[in-house]
Design an enzyme around this catalytic site. Structure first.
Site, PDB file in Angstrom:
ATOM      1  N   ASP A 152     -19.103 -91.254 130.356  1.00 11.20           N
ATOM      2  CA  ASP A 152     -19.234 -92.009 129.448  1.00 11.20           C
ATOM      3  C   ASP A 152     -20.817 -92.245 129.071  1.00 11.20           C
ATOM      4  OD1 ASP A 152     -16.632 -92.190 128.673  1.00 11.20           O
ATOM      5  OD2 ASP A 152     -16.505 -94.000 130.275  1.00 11.20           O
ATOM      6  N   ASP A 164     -13.657 -90.163 123.453  1.00 10.44           N
ATOM      7  CA  ASP A 164     -13.307 -91.761 123.167  1.00 10.44           C
ATOM      8  C   ASP A 164     -12.946 -91.882 121.607  1.00 10.44           C
ATOM      9  OD1 ASP A 164     -12.757 -91.848 125.813  1.00 10.44           O
ATOM     10  OD2 ASP A 164     -14.578 -93.137 126.316  1.00 10.44           O
TER      11      ASP A 164
END
Length: 162
Positions: free
Chosen positions: A112, A128
């Protein structure tokens, strides 16, 4: 066919950005892109959104693979939606599931990096974004367009999720 080409491009973009982040930032390092708005922070997430199910990488790997395969089959065979306005959001969700599946399978965690700085929010990635935007667009399609755009034989009596 175009659904798979665009999804493949998004998976490639997601994987390319993740690789660049891993190569250029130390774990936890932050680079501010727009002060007070957005930055990049390298995070390794063994869970899913907001680090829920942390440490469940094996289970989440299987779930993301199953979602990717199920959505690919649904797109190819018009199993959920037949109209392009309904199929594009499914392609987005499929791309996001595939992007995070690749990370989980190869690395044991999801990379991330996108961090909003004006609120306290989870660090996330391009995959995402695909899942969230695609999911929202699926709901918009079901509530506002499905009744008008899907052929009657595809609808049945139970709605779009036969």
């Amino acid at each position: 066919m175009w659904y798979f080409i665009v999804a493949g491009f998004l998976v490639g973009l997601d994987q390319g950005v993740k690789a660049a982040i891993r190569a250029s930032l130390a774990l936890g390092e932050q680079v501010v892109l727009i002060p007070g708005v957005v930055g990049l922070t390298y995070v390794q997430n063994t869970g899913m959104a907001f680090s829920s199910f942390s440490g469940w990488t094996g289970f989440l790997t299987v779930v993301s693979l199953a979602a990717t395969v199920a959505l690919a089959v649904a797109l190819a065979k018009n199993l959920i939606f037949s109209h392009p306005l309904g199929k594009w959001p499914l392609a987005l969700v499929m791309a996001g599931a595939a992007g995070n599946f690749i990370d989980r399978l190869l690395l044991g965690y999801v990379t991330d990096m996108i961090q909003v700085l004006f609120i306290n929010f989870a660090v996330f990635n391009i995959a995402d974004c695909c899942v969230v935007v695609g999911g929202i667009l699926v709901l918009v399609y079901v509530f506002f367009f499905w009744e008008k755009l899907e052929p009657k034989e595809a609808k049945g009596e139970k709605g779009p999720w036969k």
